[in-house]
Design a protein around this motif. Structure first.
Motif, short mmCIF file in Angstrom:
data_model
loop_
_atom_site.label_atom_id
_atom_site.label_comp_id
_atom_site.label_asym_id
_atom_site.label_seq_id
_atom_site.Cartn_x
_atom_site.Cartn_y
_atom_site.Cartn_z
N SER C 118 86.94 56.49 26.23
CA SER C 118 86.21 57.84 26.46
C SER C 118 86.56 58.54 25.57
CB SER C 118 86.77 58.80 27.98
OG SER C 118 86.38 58.52 28.80
N PRO C 121 85.43 56.49 20.38
CA PRO C 121 83.97 56.14 20.15
C PRO C 121 83.58 54.82 20.43
CG PRO C 121 84.83 57.57 18.42
CD PRO C 121 85.94 57.19 19.10
N GLY C 122 81.99 54.80 21.19
CA GLY C 122 81.41 54.25 21.41
C GLY C 122 81.24 53.74 23.15
N SER C 123 82.48 54.22 23.26
CA SER C 123 82.56 53.79 25.16
C SER C 123 82.87 54.49 25.81
CB SER C 123 83.61 53.19 25.11
OG SER C 123 84.70 53.02 24.51
N LEU C 124 82.44 54.88 26.95
CA LEU C 124 82.85 56.14 28.02
C LEU C 124 81.99 56.06 29.17
CD1 LEU C 124 81.82 59.28 27.62
CD2 LEU C 124 79.41 58.23 28.47
N HIS C 138 80.09 52.49 30.10
CA HIS C 138 78.68 52.62 28.95
C HIS C 138 79.32 52.44 27.38
CE1 HIS C 138 75.64 54.91 26.86
NE2 HIS C 138 74.88 54.71 28.00
N ALA C 139 78.62 51.82 27.16
CA ALA C 139 78.43 51.56 25.37
C ALA C 139 77.59 51.28 25.06
CB ALA C 139 79.34 49.90 25.48
N LEU C 140 78.02 52.17 23.56
CA LEU C 140 76.80 52.35 22.72
C LEU C 140 76.52 50.45 22.13
CD1 LEU C 140 74.98 54.62 21.66
CD2 LEU C 140 76.64 55.10 19.60
#
Lengths: 89, 131, 185
Positions: C118, C121-124, C138-140
Motif C-alpha cells: 500500500s 504507489p500503484g498498488s493498494l 488494486h493496481a493502477l
C-alpha cells in the motif's frame, strides 16, 4: 536573497494550486469517500506548507502540529470509512 | 545569514531547495490525480502515495537546514508515523469503497475479487476460488 | 480477564521502539532520559495491554537495510509514474483487482506485505482473505494479462524480501527451495 524569494513564491504557487484542486474535489464529490480522500490531501498540503516554513526559518516548532494534522487525517478517514461501510451494510 | 557562506553551505542550501520543490510538487501531483482520475480507487493511488515521498523530501530539507544530527530521530519518527498510518487509512477507505459499490466496474480490466464474492454469494466454500 | 503472560523477549521490540520514540521526541538520548523512557514504556505496555505480536524471532539487519533501500527506490520511481499517469493518462486509465496468494500464513507477514504494497504507489490492498492468506490488490494501469502477471510477481517478490528480513526459518527454507527449483512466478 532573490533566489530564496523565488523558491518561496514557487512553493506558494504550487501549494495554492494543489489546495485549490483538492477543495474543488471536496466541493464536487461525487461521493462521501471522495470528499474524505480530498480532505486528507488538503491536510497533507497544509503539512507541506508547515514543513516548508520549518525548513526556511530553521526551527522544529511545527513538527508537533504536522504530526497532529496527519493523525487527524488518519482518524477522520478511518472513522468515515467505517461509518460508510456500516450504514450500507 | 552566515557570516561567510562556504561552498558546503551553498550545496546544502541547493539540495534543500530541490527537496522542498520536489516535495511540494508531490502535493500538486496528488491534487492533479484527484482531479483527473475517473474513480475512487484510482484517485486513492494518486492521493495517498505521493505524500509518503513528499513528506520524506520535506523533512529531509528541514534536517538539512537545521544542520544537526540530533533532529534526525525526531524527523524519522514523524515519517514513520506517516508510514504506519497512511496504508491503514487507504485500506479502510478502499475497502469501504469497494463494498459500497463505488468502484466503476467498466474501468477494471480484471476483477478477481468479484469472482470470489459471487461464488460466496452462491453459497460455495469460501476458500475455493473458482478454477 | 485472563491475560496470557508474555515473555520479556517477545515484548522487547515493542519496549525498545517506545523508548526510541520517547528519546526522539525529547531529542535527548542521554542515559537518564533513556532510563526514564524505559520506565514509562514498561508502565504503558502493562497498563494499555495489547495482544502480543508474534514475531518469528529472526531478524536480518543487512537484509533489512537492503530492503529499505529497494523500498525507497520503488517509492521514488512509482511516485513519478503515478504523477505521469495522472497528468498524461488521466480519465483513460484502466485498473484491475488481482488476487495474489501469498506463501506465508503468519498474520505478521501478511500484514507487513500488505502494508508495504500500500505504501508503494500503484498498488493498494482492497481486501484480505486471512484463511487462505490471499491479498486482493488494486493496481493502477493494468491493460493486458501480462500486466496482471507482473503485479502478481511484484507482490510475491515483496513478500520474498520480507521473509528474508524477518520470516521464520521454515518460511525461509521454503523460499530457498523455491528459488533453487527455478522459475516460480
Amino acid at each position: 536573497m532573490t533566489g530564496a524569494h523565488a523558491v518561496l513564491v514557487a512553493v506558494g504557487v504550487i501549494l495554492t494550486l494543489a489546495a485549490g484542486g483538492t477543495i474543488y474535489r471536496i466541493a464536487v464529490g461525487p461521493s462521501l469517500l471522495d470528499r474524505v480522500l480530498a480532505a486528507d490531501v488538503l491536510l497533507a498540503v497544509l503539512g507541506a506548507a508547515l514543513a516548508t516554513e520549518m525548513a526556511v526559518n530553521r526551527h522544529l516548532d511545527n513538527l508537533v502540529l504536522l504530526i497532529a494534522v496527519s493523525v487527524i487525517g488518519f482518524i477522520g478517514s478511518v472513522a468515515v470509512a467505517r461509518f460508510v461501510s456500516d450504514r450500507r451494510g | 545569514m552566515d557570516p561567510s557562506p562556504t561552498p558546503l553551505d551553498l550545496l546544502i542550501d541547493l539540495l534543500s531547495i530541490v527537496c522542498i520543490l520536489a516535495g511540494c510538487l508531490m502535493s500538486l501531483a496528488a491534487a492533479i490525480g484527484l482531479l483527473r482520475f475517473p474513480d475512487l480507487l484510482s484517485r486513492m493511488h494518486a492521493a495517498t502515495k505521493p505524500q509518503v515521498l513528499g513528506l520524506l523530501l520535506l523533512l529531509t530539507a528541514v534536517g538539512l537546514q537545521l544542520r544537526s544530527w540530533a533532529v534526525v530521530p525526531v524527523l524519522l519518527v514523524a515519517w514513520i508515523f506517516q508510514l504506519l498510518t497512511v496504508p491503514v487509512a487507504a485500506h479502510m477507505v478502499g475497502r469501504a469503497g469497494y463494498r459500497t459499490r463505488h468502484v466503476h466496474r467498466e474501468l477494471l480490466t480484471v476483477d478477481e475479487l468479484d469472482e470470489v464474492v459471487q461464488s460466496a454469494a452462491r453459497g460455495e466454500t469460501p476458500d475455493g476460488r473458482p478454477e | 480477564m485472563i491475560r496470557k503472560r508474555i515473555s520479556l523477549r517477545q515484548e522487547l521490540p515493542l519496549l525498545v521502539w517506545l523508548v526510541v520514540v520517547w528519546a526522539a521526541l525529547w531529542q535527548d538520548f542521554s542515559p537518564g532520559n533513556l532510563l526514564f523512557g524505559a520506565l514509562i514504556a514498561v508502565v504503558v505496555a502493562r497498563v494499555f495491554y495489547l495482544p502480543p505480536v508474534e514475531l518469528s524471532g529472526r531478524f536480518s539487519l543487512p537484509q533489512a537495510l537492503l530492503f529499505a533501500a529497494i523500498f525507497l527506490w520503488d517509492v521514488l520511481l512509482a511516485s513519478f509514474q503515478v504523477f505521469g499517469r495522472a497528468v498524461f493518462s488521466g480519465p483513460r486509465v484502466r485498473n484491475a483487482i488481482v488476487a495474489v496468494p501469498l506463501r506465508s500464513h503468519s498474520d505478521l507477514m501478511v500484514t507487513a506485505t500488505g502494508h508495504v504494497l500500500s505504501l508503494v504507489p500503484g498498488s493498494l490492498v482492497v481486501e484480505v482473505d486471512r484463511s487462505t492468506s490471499t491479498l486482493y490488490v488494486h493496481a493502477l494501469h493494468v491493460a493486458t494479462p501480462a500486466d496482471v502477471q507482473r503485479i502478481r510477481r511484484d507482490v510475491r517478490r515483496t513478500e520474498a524480501w520480507l521473509i528474508r528480513v524477518m520470516g521464520s526459518k521454515t518460511e525461509l527454507a521454503a523460499l530457498r527451495g523455491e528459488s533453487v527449483k527455478g522459475t516460480e512466478p
